[in-house]
Design an enzyme around this catalytic site. Structure first.
Site: not given
Length: 903
Positions: A472, A751
């Protein structure tokens, strides 16, 4: 003799700026004074083309009355390309003093017009070398220089990423140049001073060229060739001689091309380096090693080229391994002791053909084994094959990894101690200047601050990425906007966000819609994923307003605000056109309170209604746009957006409040946003604040917020009379909380609140980064409400600091923060000891501070042992219900007063 001097000169945020295309640069400086209450009353700036020519300057502002020392615009003749300018400053103050001239600093222009590019974009001849090959390309040229070289500059860039060499030496320290921008609209080039690397006679310039962001693999969709399908290099060298003549060396078809030892180098995959295929001395004079081929031109043009805008990516620190681990599965793993972003370098004695393989991971599993599940398709693997027996020093070239642990294969005969001694981690990120410090009496809170800083370092690599390890590593707009205020405290991010916001503006659609990621590598992905044709979301697209406004608040950069105003306005007008009525945003796709814990298990979307989040952010962006219009003198538009804001606030209350003035949605985030975004007042504000406090208290002083609510949770509590609850939330160490991850050994921000669950198992591999800075936005509250260091919104750049020490003699006994502002170091620190509170405040010259001493009484408070009324530098003094409030001028102050209990 009293001390009053000018120091720390800057031009466009930097002390020495090599290669800029800013035509009207802006200067800044700081004042040093040994007297309290120092204010600059006048200044003078001179610009010259050499350090010895200030007697006949290019520009002399003359003495100008005023206190401006931030972003003073150059007012002289138009600057010329490829010219170094020197500047110096002197100042006068309110104590009747005049400084000496400052030490001269310089800036140097690059190429100010596309017509000045003489070079061609080149790539290897496709008849000889496959243009889609995964190997890195080598490009070289030889030239003969005359004796008497006075100066030499290289202007270079690449469609891809590149490293530059001159006569066998690496040029500069930049990594992954030219960086990542919206290449079709804005493509950076770099300027290098190579005067000391060239010589009279034969010289060689060499370029190593990789795919990088330009055409390499990006996103979990495995996209390639997003910006083009041909790597290319562009370079021109200008040599100036002592006799006044110039010579140019440029990329053209005369250059030669080959491949070499870098057989593959990708951002996600890693690198394969086969030293058996290295071309020895290829960037030095003489016959090059191996077979070389021709080059061809690539028609990429020059109109998109811009000079380097932000600080480049560099190696900023080196860390030695802390331990060598043997996992239950038998792997040998280096533990760096810190989750970081960068690359491993080894210096080892290897035999010919030895094959070293390094795999990188963030965490070990609950059994202590090497874990890569959360990397998804990113291999993060580096391989090196030795070309000959002997000492080798190697680090990969065009890749970076996110890791704490490194699994080493191929060195089984090496002892653990030799293995540990042979490796070092090179930390990579945009080379920003550190500006902020925070410390408290709680060791875990201090570790949290370190984790916030490491998370920023790992993810501020060219763009504000969401995570640095999996497939990502994109510039997610939502993450950037919630974290920018925290980011701007820890590091100087003015140049970083200047560059990124220009990319945001470039990628903004004609409708005003702002992509989820900038640069927009996802393109139209969401129309197929969620069927949404707006390609945006509230709280994500709002980066268009929040980020330039924050840069203006923290640094006073009015020019960037003006530059981005059209983008800000387009975003608000886009929202205005979306809803069923112009004061409500209740259509389209939204991430909402992403990853909040108040939804059902396994859901990415929180329970707070997305229409509530969207309309709240609509109000925030409209408020910012109104205020920006006022700052820029656009009074008519300020009035228009002020009226629109009133309509949005009214519709928000009508739609999302109950008849009792409470929030209809019973989530923490639903109560946070109206408090922080100014959507409620009076008794409604008190009720909603009390409801939020009760939600937190009933949840055992735990949060259940996601990306939208978390950054503002403690701020909403502290601003509305529940600071003690906010501190309890900060100090909570059971799941879910900021300190929970620290009990699990985290060295960066996670996260997910439960990235590692209490039983040691993991959240889903699908999306579980252990270096994801968004929840680190709690830092902003820590600095402003715990240490008490803030700025007054009416005086950008900390011209007027706002000091509100968050004293607590139960939960915390001391906290302090300092920030290197545009005016100098501003600091707030407090400690509770022996029934007394001690508050230390530093205010730089040419600035002031508005201070509240909480719980203090005028009769018992002192400054440096004297009554407050007698303190030098105090401009005003008043007793309030909250404590003693005073305004002060510059200087260092120590206040002392009994605690509330003692009073």
């Amino acid at each position: 003799m009293t001390e009053f001097s000018v120091r720390s000169l800057t031009c466009e945020y930097r002390e020495a700026l090599l290669g800029t295309d800013v035509r009207v640069p802006r200067f800044g400086w700081k004042l040093e004074s040994d007297r309290r209450g120092t204010i600059q009353t006048a200044y003078r700036v001179q610009v010259a083309e050499s350090e010895d020519s200030f007697d006949a300057p290019t520009w002399d502002s003359g003495r100008i009355d005023g206190d401006q020392s931030v972003f003073l615009e150059y007012g002289g003749p138009a600057v010329r390309s490829r010219t170094r300018y020197y500047y110096r400053v002197k100042a006068w103050d309110n104590h009747g003093r005049e400084t000496e001239w400052s030490r001269p600093c310089w800036w140097e222009t690059g190429l100010l017009s596309p017509e000045e590019w003489k070079a061609e974009w080149i790539t290897p001849d496709p008849e000889a070398i496959d243009p889609h090959a995964i190997e890195a390309f080598l490009l070289r040229t030889e030239f003969c220089a005359k004796p008497g070289i006075r100066s030499a500059r290289i202007y270079a860039t690449a469609a891809g990423v590149y490293e530059l060499y001159a006569n066998g030496a690496r040029v500069g320290e930049d990594v992954l140049a030219p960086g990542w921008t919206s290449y079709r609209e804005r493509h950076q080039y770099q300027t290098y001073d190579v005067t000391d690397l060239l010589r009279g006679g034969e010289n060689v310039i060499g370029i190593t060229l990789g795919d990088g962001w330009y055409k390499g693999e990006l996103t979990w969709l495995s996209k390639r060739n997003i910006y083009g399908d041909r790597r290319a290099a562009l370079l021109q060298l200008c040599i100036g001689y002592e006799d006044g003549s110039e010579e140019w060396v440029v990329t053209d078809r005369a250059w030669e091309a080959a491949t070499g030892a870098i057989r593959m180098s990708e951002l996600y995959a890693g690198e394969l380096y086969d030293a058996r295929m290295a071309r020895k001395d290829w960037s030095e004079a003489g016959e090059p090693d191996g077979e070389w081929h021709g080059t061809v031109e690539v028609p990429l043009g020059y109109g998109q080229l811009v000079a380097q805008e932000n600080d480049p990516t560099r190696v900023t620190e080196k860390l030695a391994p802390q331990a060598v681990l043997r996992t239950p599965q038998g792997d040998r793993v280096l533990d760096m002791g810190q989750n970081l972003v960068g690359r491993m370098r080894f210096s080892l004695d290897l035999s010919e053909g030895a094959h070293v393989r390094l795999r990188h991971a963030e965490v070990l599993d609950k059994d202590g084994n090497f874990y890569t599940g959360n990397l998804r398709k990113a291999k993060q693997t580096v391989e090196y094959i030795a070309g000959e027996t002997g000492r080798v020093s190697y680090a990969p070239h065009f890749t970076f990894q996110g890791f704490r642990y490194v699994l080493v294969e191929g060195l089984e005969l090496l002892s653990d101690e030799s293995l540990k001694d042979g490796f070092v981690a090179e930390v990579l990120h945009t080379d920003m200047e550190p500006t902020g410090l925070f410390e408290s009496s709680n060791a875990r809170v201090n570790r949290l601050q370190q984790n916030i800083v490491w998370g920023q370092r790992g993810n501020f690599l060219e763009v504000p990425t969401d995570c640095p390890q999996r497939d990502e590593r994109l510039g997610w707009t939502g993450d950037a906007q919630v974290f920018i205020r925290t980011a701007a405290f820890n590091y100087h991010v003015g140049p970083f966000f200047t560059k990124w916001l220009r990319d945001l503006k470039a990628d903004q659609r004609d409708t005003g819609s702002v992509p989820y990621v900038v640069p927009n590598a996802l393109e139209d992905y969401t129309s197929t994923m969620w069927g949404d044709k707006t390609y945006t979301s509230s709280a994500w697209g709002d980066a268009a307003t929040v980020c330039p406004w924050t840069v203006y608040q923290v640094y006073g950069d009015r020019r960037l605000l003006e530059e981005q105003y059209g983008s800000m306005k387009a975003w608000v007008e886009f929202i205005r056109a979306q809803g069923d009525e112009e004061s409500l945003w209740n259509t389209g796709f939204h991430f909402g309170d992403w990853l909040a814990l108040d939804a059902h298990e396994g859901s990415y979307f929180g329970a707070t209604p997305v229409e509530l989040v969207a309309t709240a952010y609509y109000a925030l962006s409209t408020r910012i746009l109104r205020d920006a219009a006022a700052v820029l003198g656009k009074d008519e538009e300020a009035g228009e957006y002020g009226r629109l804001l009133e309509d949005i606030v009214a519709k928000f209350r009508e739609t999302f409040h109950t008849s009792e003035g409470r929030m209809a949605a019973l989530t923490q985030t639903a109560n946070i946003l109206p408090l922080v975004f100014g959507l409620v007042d009076g008794e409604d504000r008190k009720r909603i604040a009390a409801d939020l406090n009760e939600l937190v208290r009933k949840n055992g002083y735990h949060l259940d917020t996601g990306f939208v609510g978390t950054p503002y949770l403690c701020l909403a509590l502290s601003e509305n009379g529940y600071h003690d609850t906010a501190v309890k939330l900060l100090l909570q160490d059971t799941y879910p909380s900021w300190l929970y991850s620290i009990t699990k050994g985290a060295t960066t921000i996670w996260e997910h609140w439960d990235g590692i669950k209490p039983d040691g198992t993991f959240w889903s591999d699908d999306m579980n980064s252990y270096n994801h800075y968004a929840y680190g936005a709690i830092g902003d509250w820590m600095y402003r409400y715990v240490a008490g260091l803030d700025l007054d919104d009416s005086a950008p750049a900390y011209k007027l600091a706002r000091i509100r020490p968050g004293c607590s003699n139960e939960e915390l006994t001391f906290a302090r923060a300092s920030f290197e502002s545009a005016y100098g170091r501003v600091a707030s620190g407090w400690r509770v000891e022996g029934g007394e509170v001690f508050v230390d405040v530093d205010v730089p010259a040419n600035a002031g501070a508005d201070i509240l001493l909480p719980g203090a009484q005028l009769a018992s408070a002192t400054e440096s042992g004297s009554p407050l009324q007698n303190a030098e530098g105090v401009r005003s003094l008043a007793q309030t219900e909250e404590g003693v409030r005073l305004t002060v001028g510059s200087g260092s102050y120590r206040f002392r007063f009994p605690t509330v209990d003692a009073n």
